[in-house]
Design a protein around this motif. Structure first.
Motif, PDB file in Angstrom:
ATOM      1  N   LEU A   1       0.800  -1.225   0.000  1.00 19.24           N
ATOM      2  CA  LEU A   1       0.000   0.000   0.000  1.00 19.24           C
ATOM      3  C   LEU A   1       0.836   1.280   0.000  1.00 19.24           C
ATOM      4  O   LEU A   1       0.286   2.377  -0.010  1.00 19.24           O
ATOM      5  CB  LEU A   1      -0.949   0.009   1.212  1.00 19.24           C
ATOM      6  CG  LEU A   1      -1.987  -1.111   1.244  1.00 19.24           C
ATOM      7  CD1 LEU A   1      -2.821  -1.021   2.506  1.00 19.24           C
ATOM      8  CD2 LEU A   1      -2.863  -1.073   0.004  1.00 19.24           C
ATOM      9  N   GLY A   2       2.158   1.137   0.022  1.00 15.71           N
ATOM     10  CA  GLY A   2       3.016   2.321   0.030  1.00 15.71           C
ATOM     11  C   GLY A   2       2.925   3.108   1.328  1.00 15.71           C
ATOM     12  O   GLY A   2       3.020   4.338   1.328  1.00 15.71           O
ATOM     13  N   LEU A   3       2.780   2.394   2.443  1.00 16.31           N
ATOM     14  CA  LEU A   3       2.688   3.019   3.756  1.00 16.31           C
ATOM     15  C   LEU A   3       3.955   2.748   4.556  1.00 16.31           C
ATOM     16  O   LEU A   3       4.752   1.886   4.196  1.00 16.31           O
ATOM     17  CB  LEU A   3       1.473   2.473   4.512  1.00 16.31           C
ATOM     18  CG  LEU A   3       0.119   2.622   3.816  1.00 16.31           C
ATOM     19  CD1 LEU A   3      -0.960   1.891   4.589  1.00 16.31           C
ATOM     20  CD2 LEU A   3      -0.224   4.090   3.646  1.00 16.31           C
ATOM     21  N   GLU A   4       4.112   3.468   5.638  1.00 11.15           N
ATOM     22  CA  GLU A   4       5.252   3.244   6.525  1.00 11.15           C
ATOM     23  C   GLU A   4       4.876   2.238   7.597  1.00 11.15           C
ATOM     24  O   GLU A   4       3.812   2.335   8.207  1.00 11.15           O
ATOM     25  CB  GLU A   4       5.660   4.556   7.198  1.00 11.15           C
ATOM     26  CG  GLU A   4       6.815   4.395   8.161  1.00 11.15           C
ATOM     27  CD  GLU A   4       7.219   5.676   8.867  1.00 11.15           C
ATOM     28  OE1 GLU A   4       8.109   5.607   9.729  1.00 11.15           O
ATOM     29  OE2 GLU A   4       6.637   6.736   8.567  1.00 11.15           O
ATOM     30  N   ARG A   5       5.738   1.267   7.843  1.00 17.08           N
ATOM     31  CA  ARG A   5       5.532   0.312   8.932  1.00 17.08           C
ATOM     32  C   ARG A   5       6.249   0.812  10.167  1.00 17.08           C
ATOM     33  O   ARG A   5       7.411   1.199  10.114  1.00 17.08           O
ATOM     34  CB  ARG A   5       6.077  -1.060   8.571  1.00 17.08           C
ATOM     35  CG  ARG A   5       5.942  -2.057   9.705  1.00 17.08           C
ATOM     36  CD  ARG A   5       6.706  -3.356   9.435  1.00 17.08           C
ATOM     37  NE  ARG A   5       7.033  -3.993  10.686  1.00 17.08           N
ATOM     38  CZ  ARG A   5       8.160  -3.841  11.352  1.00 17.08           C
ATOM     39  NH1 ARG A   5       9.128  -3.078  10.892  1.00 17.08           N
ATOM     40  NH2 ARG A   5       8.357  -4.467  12.497  1.00 17.08           N
ATOM     41  N   ILE A   6       5.551   0.797  11.296  1.00 14.32           N
ATOM     42  CA  ILE A   6       6.158   1.140  12.578  1.00 14.32           C
ATOM     43  C   ILE A   6       6.090  -0.099  13.463  1.00 14.32           C
ATOM     44  O   ILE A   6       5.012  -0.532  13.858  1.00 14.32           O
ATOM     45  CB  ILE A   6       5.429   2.314  13.261  1.00 14.32           C
ATOM     46  CG1 ILE A   6       5.544   3.573  12.386  1.00 14.32           C
ATOM     47  CG2 ILE A   6       6.012   2.563  14.651  1.00 14.32           C
ATOM     48  CD1 ILE A   6       4.776   4.763  12.914  1.00 14.32           C
ATOM     49  N   GLY A   7       7.240  -0.670  13.730  1.00 14.53           N
ATOM     50  CA  GLY A   7       7.350  -1.793  14.655  1.00 14.53           C
ATOM     51  C   GLY A   7       7.554  -1.233  16.050  1.00 14.53           C
ATOM     52  O   GLY A   7       8.593  -0.640  16.328  1.00 14.53           O
ATOM     53  N   VAL A   8       6.574  -1.396  16.902  1.00 19.77           N
ATOM     54  CA  VAL A   8       6.616  -0.775  18.228  1.00 19.77           C
ATOM     55  C   VAL A   8       7.779  -1.305  19.060  1.00 19.77           C
ATOM     56  O   VAL A   8       8.486  -0.524  19.704  1.00 19.77           O
ATOM     57  CB  VAL A   8       5.271  -0.951  18.957  1.00 19.77           C
ATOM     58  CG1 VAL A   8       5.334  -0.425  20.373  1.00 19.77           C
ATOM     59  CG2 VAL A   8       4.163  -0.263  18.172  1.00 19.77           C
TER      60      VAL A   8
ATOM     61  N   ALA B   1       6.675   9.335  20.845  1.00 19.01           N
ATOM     62  CA  ALA B   1       7.465   9.222  19.616  1.00 19.01           C
ATOM     63  C   ALA B   1       6.587   8.903  18.409  1.00 19.01           C
ATOM     64  O   ALA B   1       6.869   9.333  17.286  1.00 19.01           O
ATOM     65  CB  ALA B   1       8.550   8.162  19.778  1.00 19.01           C
ATOM     66  N   MET B   2       5.514   8.163  18.624  1.00 21.22           N
ATOM     67  CA  MET B   2       4.633   7.759  17.523  1.00 21.22           C
ATOM     68  C   MET B   2       3.639   8.841  17.120  1.00 21.22           C
ATOM     69  O   MET B   2       3.195   8.869  15.972  1.00 21.22           O
ATOM     70  CB  MET B   2       3.864   6.485  17.913  1.00 21.22           C
ATOM     71  CG  MET B   2       4.748   5.256  18.030  1.00 21.22           C
ATOM     72  SD  MET B   2       3.845   3.813  18.643  1.00 21.22           S
ATOM     73  CE  MET B   2       2.789   3.476  17.228  1.00 21.22           C
ATOM     74  N   GLU B   3       3.272   9.698  18.028  1.00 17.47           N
ATOM     75  CA  GLU B   3       2.211  10.688  17.802  1.00 17.47           C
ATOM     76  C   GLU B   3       2.386  11.499  16.514  1.00 17.47           C
ATOM     77  O   GLU B   3       1.428  11.616  15.740  1.00 17.47           O
ATOM     78  CB  GLU B   3       2.096  11.633  19.003  1.00 17.47           C
ATOM     79  CG  GLU B   3       1.085  12.738  18.826  1.00 17.47           C
ATOM     80  CD  GLU B   3      -0.359  12.275  18.922  1.00 17.47           C
ATOM     81  OE1 GLU B   3      -1.187  12.752  18.125  1.00 17.47           O
ATOM     82  OE2 GLU B   3      -0.660  11.437  19.780  1.00 17.47           O
ATOM     83  N   PRO B   4       3.560  12.062  16.230  1.00 20.20           N
ATOM     84  CA  PRO B   4       3.671  12.874  15.007  1.00 20.20           C
ATOM     85  C   PRO B   4       3.336  12.103  13.728  1.00 20.20           C
ATOM     86  O   PRO B   4       2.670  12.634  12.843  1.00 20.20           O
ATOM     87  CB  PRO B   4       5.137  13.332  15.009  1.00 20.20           C
ATOM     88  CG  PRO B   4       5.570  13.245  16.429  1.00 20.20           C
ATOM     89  CD  PRO B   4       4.805  12.096  17.017  1.00 20.20           C
ATOM     90  N   LYS B   5       3.763  10.865  13.629  1.00 17.50           N
ATOM     91  CA  LYS B   5       3.497  10.072  12.423  1.00 17.50           C
ATOM     92  C   LYS B   5       2.064   9.562  12.392  1.00 17.50           C
ATOM     93  O   LYS B   5       1.397   9.642  11.369  1.00 17.50           O
ATOM     94  CB  LYS B   5       4.463   8.891  12.341  1.00 17.50           C
ATOM     95  CG  LYS B   5       5.877   9.310  12.028  1.00 17.50           C
ATOM     96  CD  LYS B   5       6.777   8.134  11.894  1.00 17.50           C
ATOM     97  CE  LYS B   5       8.190   8.613  11.601  1.00 17.50           C
ATOM     98  NZ  LYS B   5       9.093   7.527  11.337  1.00 17.50           N
ATOM     99  N   LEU B   6       1.595   9.028  13.501  1.00 19.27           N
ATOM    100  CA  LEU B   6       0.253   8.448  13.522  1.00 19.27           C
ATOM    101  C   LEU B   6      -0.819   9.527  13.432  1.00 19.27           C
ATOM    102  O   LEU B   6      -1.899   9.276  12.898  1.00 19.27           O
ATOM    103  CB  LEU B   6       0.043   7.607  14.782  1.00 19.27           C
ATOM    104  CG  LEU B   6       0.500   6.146  14.719  1.00 19.27           C
ATOM    105  CD1 LEU B   6      -0.392   5.320  13.844  1.00 19.27           C
ATOM    106  CD2 LEU B   6       1.925   5.960  14.376  1.00 19.27           C
ATOM    107  N   GLY B   7      -0.514  10.702  13.924  1.00 16.17           N
ATOM    108  CA  GLY B   7      -1.460  11.808  13.814  1.00 16.17           C
ATOM    109  C   GLY B   7      -1.731  12.182  12.368  1.00 16.17           C
ATOM    110  O   GLY B   7      -2.832  12.601  12.013  1.00 16.17           O
TER     111      GLY B   7
END
Length: 163
Positions: A17-24, A54-60
């Motif tokens: 899907l051309g998305l970024e994966r974030i492995g917690v 740390a995740m808030e800026p990207k997930l927002g």
């Protein structure tokens, strides 16, 4: 539950899907975001506040696939779809044994899968219409998950005027 194929699936979905994966877990390791060491489980205890900050800026902003074995710590507003991967206990046992999990940790995780702990947690934490349970035991299961999530992503993009 560890061993159901979350990382492999998240990487594949993000790639398709051309998305970024974030492995917690990886993010916590990079940040040093651990509160303590759990001797019984032989793992770190996550510093949830540091990881969420740390995740808030990207997930927002959106456009991410998050890979983790729990979900109750994440704000509902971050997700449009929550996929809970499941595996039968024999498959899960073999996968965790191959990772050299201690017997107590292996049994705890198999028991969690039997009791549907992650699935119930997801259902309690998010709107029921965004929680999807999918089996992930074979390469065919993974392909079916990728196809289903890609179809969902395309529909979401159409509905939200982004695709």
């Amino acid at each position: 539950t560890p061993g159901v194929g979350k990382t492999r699936c998240a990487e594949a979905v993000a790639g398709r899907l051309g998305l970024e994966r974030i492995g917690v877990s990886e993010l916590a390791q990079t940040l040093g975001a651990h509160e303590a060491w759990d001797d019984e489980r032989k793992c770190h205890v996550l510093d949830e506040d540091a990881v969420l900050d740390a995740m808030e800026p990207k997930l927002g902003k959106g456009g991410c696939v998050v890979d983790y074995h729990a979900c109750e710590l994440f704000p509902e507003r971050w997700f449009d779809l929550v996929v809970v991967l499941r595996a039968g206990t024999e498959v899960l046992y073999d996968r965790l044994r191959a990772r050299n999990y201690a017997d107590s940790k292996l049994q705890e995780n198999v028991q969690c899968e039997i009791m549907q702990v992650v699935l119930e947690e997801a259902r309690e934490s998010y709107a029921p219409e965004i929680v999807v349970e999918l089996r992930n035991e074979t390469p065919e299961d993974l392909e079916a998950t990728l196809s289903r999530v890609a179809t969902w992503g395309e529909a979401w993009a159409r509905d939200h005027g982004t695709g």
